[in-house]
Design a protein around this motif. Structure first.
Motif, PDB file in Angstrom:
ATOM      1  N   PHE A  32       0.792  -0.610   0.152  1.00  0.00           N
ATOM      2  CA  PHE A  32       0.130  -0.171   0.134  1.00  0.00           C
ATOM      3  C   PHE A  32       0.638   0.858  -0.127  1.00  0.00           C
ATOM      4  N   PHE A  33       2.118   1.244   0.559  1.00  0.00           N
ATOM      5  CA  PHE A  33       2.698   2.479   1.169  1.00  0.00           C
ATOM      6  C   PHE A  33       3.379   2.993  -0.764  1.00  0.00           C
ATOM      7  N   TYR A  34       3.889   2.171  -0.969  1.00  0.00           N
ATOM      8  CA  TYR A  34       4.679   2.209  -3.046  1.00  0.00           C
ATOM      9  C   TYR A  34       2.988   2.217  -4.242  1.00  0.00           C
ATOM     10  N   GLY A  35       2.124   1.526  -3.958  1.00  0.00           N
ATOM     11  CA  GLY A  35       0.723   1.893  -4.476  1.00  0.00           C
ATOM     12  C   GLY A  35       0.115   3.037  -4.282  1.00  0.00           C
ATOM     13  N   LEU A  36      -0.012   3.507  -3.393  1.00  0.00           N
ATOM     14  CA  LEU A  36      -0.270   5.266  -3.405  1.00  0.00           C
ATOM     15  C   LEU A  36       0.937   5.792  -4.131  1.00  0.00           C
ATOM     16  N   ILE A  37       1.781   5.869  -3.953  1.00  0.00           N
ATOM     17  CA  ILE A  37       3.426   6.736  -4.400  1.00  0.00           C
ATOM     18  C   ILE A  37       3.036   6.277  -6.426  1.00  0.00           C
ATOM     19  N   VAL A  38       2.268   5.440  -6.742  1.00  0.00           N
ATOM     20  CA  VAL A  38       2.832   5.098  -7.960  1.00  0.00           C
ATOM     21  C   VAL A  38       1.775   5.598  -8.795  1.00  0.00           C
ATOM     22  N   ILE A  39       0.036   5.301  -7.546  1.00  0.00           N
ATOM     23  CA  ILE A  39      -0.851   6.219  -8.522  1.00  0.00           C
ATOM     24  C   ILE A  39      -0.730   7.242  -8.302  1.00  0.00           C
ATOM     25  N   SER A  40      -0.449   8.082  -7.184  1.00  0.00           N
ATOM     26  CA  SER A  40      -0.464   9.552  -7.448  1.00  0.00           C
ATOM     27  C   SER A  40       0.768  10.054  -8.319  1.00  0.00           C
ATOM     28  N   ILE A  41       2.057   9.242  -8.247  1.00  0.00           N
ATOM     29  CA  ILE A  41       2.609  10.273  -9.968  1.00  0.00           C
ATOM     30  C   ILE A  41       2.430  10.035 -10.516  1.00  0.00           C
ATOM     31  N   LEU A  42       1.356   8.601 -11.489  1.00  0.00           N
ATOM     32  CA  LEU A  42       0.622   8.780 -12.709  1.00  0.00           C
ATOM     33  C   LEU A  42      -0.484   9.760 -12.403  1.00  0.00           C
ATOM     34  N   VAL A  43      -0.969   9.390 -11.438  1.00  0.00           N
ATOM     35  CA  VAL A  43      -2.564  10.617 -12.233  1.00  0.00           C
ATOM     36  C   VAL A  43      -1.495  11.730 -11.906  1.00  0.00           C
ATOM     37  N   TRP A  44      -0.266  12.519 -11.229  1.00  0.00           N
ATOM     38  CA  TRP A  44      -0.043  13.789 -11.747  1.00  0.00           C
ATOM     39  C   TRP A  44       0.613  13.771 -12.554  1.00  0.00           C
ATOM     40  N   ILE A  45       1.010  13.252 -13.083  1.00  0.00           N
ATOM     41  CA  ILE A  45       1.328  13.059 -15.270  1.00  0.00           C
ATOM     42  C   ILE A  45       0.488  13.580 -15.940  1.00  0.00           C
ATOM     43  N   LEU A  46      -0.998  13.040 -15.474  1.00  0.00           N
ATOM     44  CA  LEU A  46      -2.373  12.862 -16.356  1.00  0.00           C
ATOM     45  C   LEU A  46      -2.264  14.149 -16.156  1.00  0.00           C
ATOM     46  N   GLU A  47      -1.768  14.865 -15.203  1.00  0.00           N
ATOM     47  CA  GLU A  47      -2.311  16.312 -15.217  1.00  0.00           C
ATOM     48  C   GLU A  47      -1.546  17.343 -15.609  1.00  0.00           C
ATOM     49  N   ILE A  48      -0.388  17.110 -15.382  1.00  0.00           N
ATOM     50  CA  ILE A  48       1.218  17.829 -16.617  1.00  0.00           C
ATOM     51  C   ILE A  48       0.084  17.735 -17.859  1.00  0.00           C
ATOM     52  N   ALA A  49      -0.459  16.376 -18.469  1.00  0.00           N
ATOM     53  CA  ALA A  49      -0.125  16.209 -19.724  1.00  0.00           C
ATOM     54  C   ALA A  49      -1.240  16.500 -19.987  1.00  0.00           C
ATOM     55  N   PHE A  50      -2.482  16.416 -19.277  1.00  0.00           N
ATOM     56  CA  PHE A  50      -4.199  16.319 -20.123  1.00  0.00           C
ATOM     57  C   PHE A  50      -4.571  17.077 -19.062  1.00  0.00           C
ATOM     58  N   PRO A  51      -3.654  18.743 -18.952  1.00  0.00           N
ATOM     59  CA  PRO A  51      -4.048  19.639 -17.607  1.00  0.00           C
ATOM     60  C   PRO A  51      -5.560  20.347 -18.422  1.00  0.00           C
ATOM     61  N   TRP A  52      -6.531  20.044 -17.233  1.00  0.00           N
ATOM     62  CA  TRP A  52      -8.033  20.536 -17.472  1.00  0.00           C
ATOM     63  C   TRP A  52      -7.961  22.929 -17.468  1.00  0.00           C
ATOM     64  N   ARG A  53      -7.738  23.019 -16.318  1.00  0.00           N
ATOM     65  CA  ARG A  53      -7.469  24.439 -16.001  1.00  0.00           C
ATOM     66  C   ARG A  53      -5.887  24.780 -15.991  1.00  0.00           C
ATOM     67  N   LYS A  54      -5.851  25.091 -17.588  1.00  0.00           N
ATOM     68  CA  LYS A  54      -4.149  25.025 -17.727  1.00  0.00           C
ATOM     69  C   LYS A  54      -3.684  25.970 -16.886  1.00  0.00           C
ATOM     70  N   ASP A  55      -3.990  26.805 -16.630  1.00  0.00           N
ATOM     71  CA  ASP A  55      -3.225  28.685 -15.956  1.00  0.00           C
ATOM     72  C   ASP A  55      -3.443  27.272 -14.636  1.00  0.00           C
ATOM     73  N   GLN A  56      -3.384  26.692 -14.339  1.00  0.00           N
ATOM     74  CA  GLN A  56      -3.084  26.187 -12.423  1.00  0.00           C
ATOM     75  C   GLN A  56      -2.134  25.629 -12.822  1.00  0.00           C
ATOM     76  N   SER A  57      -1.261  26.292 -11.793  1.00  0.00           N
ATOM     77  CA  SER A  57       0.193  25.840 -11.692  1.00  0.00           C
ATOM     78  C   SER A  57       0.767  24.328 -11.452  1.00  0.00           C
ATOM     79  N   ILE A  58       1.699  23.320 -11.758  1.00  0.00           N
ATOM     80  CA  ILE A  58       2.140  22.062 -11.212  1.00  0.00           C
ATOM     81  C   ILE A  58       1.755  21.746  -9.766  1.00  0.00           C
ATOM     82  N   PHE A  59       1.976  22.845  -8.924  1.00  0.00           N
ATOM     83  CA  PHE A  59       2.321  22.770  -7.821  1.00  0.00           C
ATOM     84  C   PHE A  59       1.291  23.754  -7.028  1.00  0.00           C
ATOM     85  N   ARG A  60      -0.044  23.707  -7.502  1.00  0.00           N
ATOM     86  CA  ARG A  60      -1.122  24.469  -6.832  1.00  0.00           C
ATOM     87  C   ARG A  60      -0.997  24.976  -5.906  1.00  0.00           C
TER      88      ARG A  60
END
Length: 295
Positions: A32-60
């Motif tokens: 669960f520890f590394y599972g959470l990290i992997v899921i979080s990184i993958l979804v964060w990459i999706l946010e960066i690649a396909f941002p809905w709010r394009k003016d929102q900072s990566i480190f919001r």
């Protein structure tokens, strides 16, 4: 009393050893520890690649606060209170039933372990999600519980880690109301539960991510970013003055019980709740907010 103290002691030591093993040992898929990290990184990459709010900072706004919440609530909170409380409450509840000659086993309708794996997991998932949907409604409907739930709704910019920004009281409420329904359908092997857990974490992260997805026709089954952002809207409709779109993983409950609300593209709506300008902005302040409010 001695029995309950032993349960608490064993719960603490058992979970501490489990947590150490999760961090040190990474050679099992249900970590669960590394599972959470992997899921979080993958979804964060999706946010960066396909941002809905394009003016929102990566480190919001509040990115690091929510990241801290994510690990605190998912791991440290269990160590501090939840595991000991859960184990003690389960034994205490069974002892109370024992006074009238019953046990939780008397209420078990069937054992999911006796069903095909896919069917057992599906039943476990649906029962859990429906119970949590109802619990979520209570968090909005009951003022005492809403004061704790405000922590989650204090998010002003959505991102994956906002999924796990919540007050420590919330999982106590969720776990308490989940205990009997899950006991009724019987237990599951921890590795099998991990399948459902990882799926729910992924959907929850996506729901809060900076993504403009609704999954097409599947939006009527699964919660999604375009639907969930309206749950965090500062301005609520008259028909849902206590809240809308309560689904955690599944959206179907909202459509069935008429609590769905997606009036238009909510990409740029204001998030939060009335009075959130006076809500604490730091972790400690948010954690003690309901206590200070009571005083």
């Amino acid at each position: 009393m001695g029995k309950y103290l032993d349960i608490i002691k064993n719960a603490y030591s058992g979970y501490w050893n489990y947590l150490k093993n999760e961090i040190i040992t990474i050679n099992h898929w249900d970590n669960f520890f590394y599972g959470l990290i992997v899921i979080s990184i993958l979804v964060w990459i999706l946010e960066i690649a396909f941002p809905w709010r394009k003016d929102q900072s990566i480190f919001r706004k509040d990115f690091w606060l929510d990241t801290f919440y994510m690990f605190f609530n998912f791991f440290l909170l269990n160590l501090i209170v939840l595991i000991a409380l859960t184990d003690t409450a389960a034994i205490f509840f069974d002892d109370i039933l024992g006074l009238v000659g019953l046990s939780i086993a008397n209420f078990q309708l069937f054992d999911v372990d006796e069903l095909p794996l896919w069917l057992g997991l599906l039943i476990f998932f649906i029962v859990s999600d429906f119970t949590q949907w109802n619990t979520h409604r209570l968090l909005h409907r009951i003022p005492f519980l809403w004061n704790f739930h405000k922590v989650h709704h204090s998010v002003k910019e959505m991102g994956f880690a906002a999924h796990l920004r919540y007050h420590w009281m919330e999982p106590i409420v969720y776990k308490s109301l989940l205990y009997i329904p899950i006991a009724i359908i019987g237990g599951f092997d921890a590795k099998h539960v991990a399948i459902v857990h990882f799926f729910s974490i992924t959907i929850g992260h996506l729901n809060h991510a900076n993504l403009g997805w609704d999954y097409g026709v599947l939006k009527y089954i699964f919660n999604n970013p375009k639907m969930h952002i309206w749950h965090h809207a500062r301005e609520l409709p008259k028909k849902g003055s206590y809240g809308v779109n309560f689904g955690l993983t599944l959206s179907i409950w909202d459509y069935l019980f008429k609590t769905d609300y997606v009036p238009y593209n909510g990409k740029d709506i204001e998030l939060g709740f009335h009075g959130d300008e006076n809500f604490p902005k730091d972790f400690v302040g948010q954690e003690i907010y309901p206590i200070k409010l009571k005083k």
